[in-house]
Design a protein around this motif. Sequence first.
Motif: not given
Length: 235
Positions: A24, A27, A77-78, A108-109, A112-113, A115
């Motif tokens: 959480r 990364k 990350e995207e 979790q990754l 973030r992108h 949701p």
Amino acid sequence: MNYREVFNIRVIFFDTETSGLDCRSCKIIELAMLTVENGKIIEDYDEFVNIGEPISHRIYEITGISNEMLVNEGLSEEEVAKDIRKRLSPDTLMIAHNAQFDLSFIFQLLARHYPDDAYDIVKEVKWLDTMTVLKDRKKYPHKLIDGVNHYGLEKVNFHRAIDDTKALYNLTLAMKDERNDLADYIRIFGYNPKYGVSGVRFPFIKYWPQPFRCNDGRMVGEDKILPERLNQGIR
């Protein structure tokens, strides 16, 4: 569903290196995916991830991954989230050692992108944890390197994700040759009852207590493997 039916689908052996242990707040800094179809490796994916923040010296000591490597060689990350999403599908079996850890970080990754879609993406995939299998095959300890040593497999540079996936591939083949029951463990993760389930607890995974066996080095009998104990409600 038997082993042969399951492993006719696409299999991805995967591993992550991360900036810490808490999915959480930490990364993924390296992601490796070794894709196998019909017994042949068709893709060898290995990317650093530029997470936009420095990693600790301790993580550098463990992984050999530096902040400079992430900045100069890492994808965003995207981009990595897009690569993961493109590869995860209902006909894919994802295999990791201590899969609960890696699955939690991947989720979790994605969250973030994507949701709105992250949960559905990981829910549709089949997941296999080789650590859970290994605990039914040998006594403690059960890290990936312990499995490699137990089966006399070739050593690799552990703590780098791509090398770990190659070791994981060989470990899975060795366990499959030893006893043909890996399909029984799909979407079943054992956990140490002393500590409980770490990371994100997913409703589509069946979690069951699996204490370490310290004294008995023999394989668990077919009627006592974790999937059978779960089916019978035996803790």
